[in-house]
Design an enzyme around this catalytic site. Sequence first.
Site, PDB file in Angstrom:
ATOM      1  N   GLU B 190     110.330  50.537 -12.572  1.00 54.80           N
ATOM      2  CA  GLU B 190     110.343  51.465 -11.003  1.00 54.80           C
ATOM      3  C   GLU B 190     111.547  52.161 -10.836  1.00 54.80           C
ATOM      4  OE1 GLU B 190     107.315  51.102 -10.561  1.00 54.80           O
ATOM      5  OE2 GLU B 190     106.530  48.982 -10.897  1.00 54.80           O
ATOM      6  N   ARG B 242     116.113  61.811 -12.199  1.00 46.10           N
ATOM      7  CA  ARG B 242     114.660  62.640 -12.543  1.00 46.10           C
ATOM      8  C   ARG B 242     114.299  63.927 -11.728  1.00 46.10           C
ATOM      9  NH1 ARG B 242     108.407  60.781 -10.888  1.00 46.10           N
ATOM     10  NH2 ARG B 242     109.479  60.322  -8.937  1.00 46.10           N
ATOM     11  N   GLY B 259      94.276  67.063 -12.265  1.00 41.90           N
ATOM     12  CA  GLY B 259      93.416  67.222 -11.184  1.00 41.90           C
ATOM     13  C   GLY B 259      92.281  68.439 -11.566  1.00 41.90           C
ATOM     14  N   ASP B 351     104.842  57.769 -16.269  1.00 39.42           N
ATOM     15  CA  ASP B 351     104.252  56.521 -16.874  1.00 39.42           C
ATOM     16  C   ASP B 351     103.433  57.144 -17.993  1.00 39.42           C
ATOM     17  OD1 ASP B 351     104.856  54.231 -15.506  1.00 39.42           O
ATOM     18  OD2 ASP B 351     103.389  54.966 -13.540  1.00 39.42           O
ATOM     19  N   TRP B 405     111.547  54.907  -7.920  1.00 36.51           N
ATOM     20  CA  TRP B 405     110.665  55.779  -7.748  1.00 36.51           C
ATOM     21  C   TRP B 405     109.382  55.506  -7.160  1.00 36.51           C
ATOM     22  CZ3 TRP B 405     108.463  57.387 -13.459  1.00 36.51           C
ATOM     23  CH2 TRP B 405     107.826  56.687 -13.871  1.00 36.51           C
ATOM     24  N   ASP B 465     104.856  44.031 -11.048  1.00 41.78           N
ATOM     25  CA  ASP B 465     103.291  44.257 -11.115  1.00 41.78           C
ATOM     26  C   ASP B 465     102.415  43.490  -9.905  1.00 41.78           C
ATOM     27  OD1 ASP B 465     103.142  45.673 -13.778  1.00 41.78           O
ATOM     28  OD2 ASP B 465     104.346  43.961 -13.980  1.00 41.78           O
TER      29      ASP B 465
END
Lengths: 327, 542
Positions: B190, B242, B259, B351, B405, B465
């Site tokens: 993460e 990042r 999208g 991811d 993140w 998780d």
Amino acid sequence: MFTFSLIALALVLALIILLWIRPSKVSNRTKWRATDPDQSQINGTLDTTESNKAISSILRPGGKPKYNYEIGGDLGLYTNEDSSRQSINLDSPTDQVRAKFTPLDEPDPTQSPMAKESWAPVTVKLTGTTIPPKPVQTTQEFVPYGELPVGYGDHQIIALVRDPYWLFTYWEISSEKIQELRRNFGLRVWVDAQHVLRVYDTTDLIFNGTNANYFFDLLINPFASRWHVEVGHPNRTYCIERGLILQNGQYIPLVRSNYVTTPSDRVSNRVDEQWLLWSKYDRKLYRHLEQLPLGATSPQFAYSVSLAEELARYGFGVSSPLPHDRK
Amino acid sequence: MPQGFLTIVLHAHLPYVRHPEHEYFLEEMWYYEALTETYIPLLEVMERLVKEGVDFRLTMSLTPPLVSMFNDALLQDRYEKHLNRLIELAEKELERTQKQPEFNRLAQMYFDLFHRARYMFSQQYGGNLVRGFKRFQDLGKLEIIASAATHGFLPLLYVNPQAVRAQIAAGIKSYQQNFDRDPIGFWLPECGYTPGIDEILQEFGIRYFFTDTHGVLYASKRPKYGIFAPVYCPSGVAAFGRDAESSKQVWSAEEGYPGDFDYRDFYRDIGFDLDLDYIRPYIHPEEIRIHTGLKYYRITARTNHKEPYVPEWAKEKAATHAGNFMFNRQKQVEWLVSLMDRAPLIVSPYDAELFGHWWFEGPQFLDYLFRKLYFDQNTLKTITPSEYLTKYPVNQVVTPTQSSWGNKGYNEVWLEGSNDWIYRHLHKAADRMVELATAYPQASSLTERALQQAARELLLAQSSDWAFIMKTGTAVDYAIKRTKEHLLNFSRLYTEIKENRIDAAWLQHLEQKNNIFPEIDYRIYHPDYRNVGLTVPISATG
């Protein structure tokens, strides 16, 4: 044939149920009951295997619990917020137990001590029934999953950083400490005192208990064992004390946490002389970077050609839900 | 000579969802879907690029739980059966849709896709995808980086630094065993960083890790190049920040490429759409409808109205989006070059599952992007972080800020009302594990096995998780169950070890059920772990 299988099935079921409900140890089981705010009767059993431990289960008619039930003695705390069965610490088998009901739709009961909750007395009759021990389990099924304990008999408080403005803390007060308090301040000290978290700002100093930059107190629920604490300042170091304020105003610290430092929420003012050139170029770069809204919508920059324009150039119909076409 | 560089990082992770105790397990399906939709297609893209002589650089973290599942014989066997069922379903679909050409061609697409997946999985990689990824690393195209043992969210475990050390050490050991080399980079789960974690990475010879934008941007002192060059922590480990812009361009479900209305819709699946009698053999045995992977519609609009998917349109769109992504990076580099006295680096981590699983056309997008970057321009070039550090070994020394993140950028996702209760137990278990390792530094036989298993259970309980799922509210019961199960297993082992009454049958049961990290060494929890004879030496430079 059919009847036979039914009977066999019933027998197996009965056996399973019998095995299920048999307690595992020599126990003093104490039944209690209370009425929750919906006027439903809830029942439970305090299972005091040792003098200062108890396991309780709660049954509420009609399936799923609608409330967090906290069954608290004057010392211990029982909560079913994670489950329906947990152990509690009781000073001794007691008949002075109260139950608290917090509606389950309350998102975070630790955040607001004034959450919708109500207390009701619980009638507990000590019967002291001794149930014979169950034979050692030999099954290969291995379904041992009980519940996590509410605490570990420790005396400690831990602080964690959540973000630049908030901390989280959890704690546990040992029964020895409470006994000591009672010896020193009377049997009712736990009931009569105000329960607080004292938050010290110890940024840039070696804390000796009295030299904090400043501190503030948060009034908390005496049965709480974790709390989200708003400190409001990035780049500061804090530690948290769980304490009591007696009726005469005296502050009694119980246990002090580790030190934690909140993270930064902006670009640092400190410029590196070796990497300096705090030139017009760097300023321009940072003006650009500081526009970046973290976790917000996509940034727009002077040099970004919008996808809509790009697509138009390639002759595609613009159907894309991009921020650009909302300009 | 390019003017700037681009590092694309794919973070590949799944929690350990192996459930030998049930023939069919809903959460195990997460893994199979990821194989079919993401990992095999990504390998396919790399195979194609290499075959066609396209030079590219990609950086990937493959977390130990994922690699352990790749390696697991039971899951390999089950996945093959799963693929066979899918192929059978696609065959039936070809039959059923005979009179509906717009769906029939899609059934054919899935039929081919599943066949190809089976071929790649069974024939090409012999059932183990580790071989595939390793191949591209050995070819110098892919830089695989290590990650924490079970994706523990390290900033919230750091109250006991030994717990963080064990997460890192076990992750590195898993890497060494699978990829036959020492890792250079490390993916902090993460992107969860807090000052001090870099020192532990340094102990194990790690040279770099990634943070979210503000991890580097808000560092003290102020980093001269912002996020467009790495910085060194005081420990000497490099941190790469990042790039927010390129991330958002792809990431955001609302505004990003995935999208687009031409792309395949994720939610409409024949597992939900078709008659129960027909679909029954391919969903959960208890008739719970699930995603089968056969999805026939495109996103179409922001409404529930959906039109059939047209693969050609989607392919065109993937090419267009790849071109747009490249164009914006070029403009970004050209602008940055005017301000910086060295070649800027743009770091774009995602991811891995976004590509293929959530965004069906994602692997195609990457394929086009790497081709365009290679053939169509000279402004920027893909690079791995270690190559960049070789080019620019001198970097500013700053202290990055605690960050992640996750939503809002700090620890709140994993520390809020739904999941804050776990830390009391996770911390206690870690303290107890250190206590055990200290008390039994040279255990053997049954006690040693119990200690190894205790370490496995602790690591499994620490997966970020579980806290994440509790927060998002999708499979909460499962996440709570897993947290409690591993913690209770740990507590029982702790008591049995301390009281010297280990239940050998139960231990064996746990070893078979939770069999991650067969070569784990619990001594990593010993405060003086370097001097208690860890069985596999760890490449420490510190």
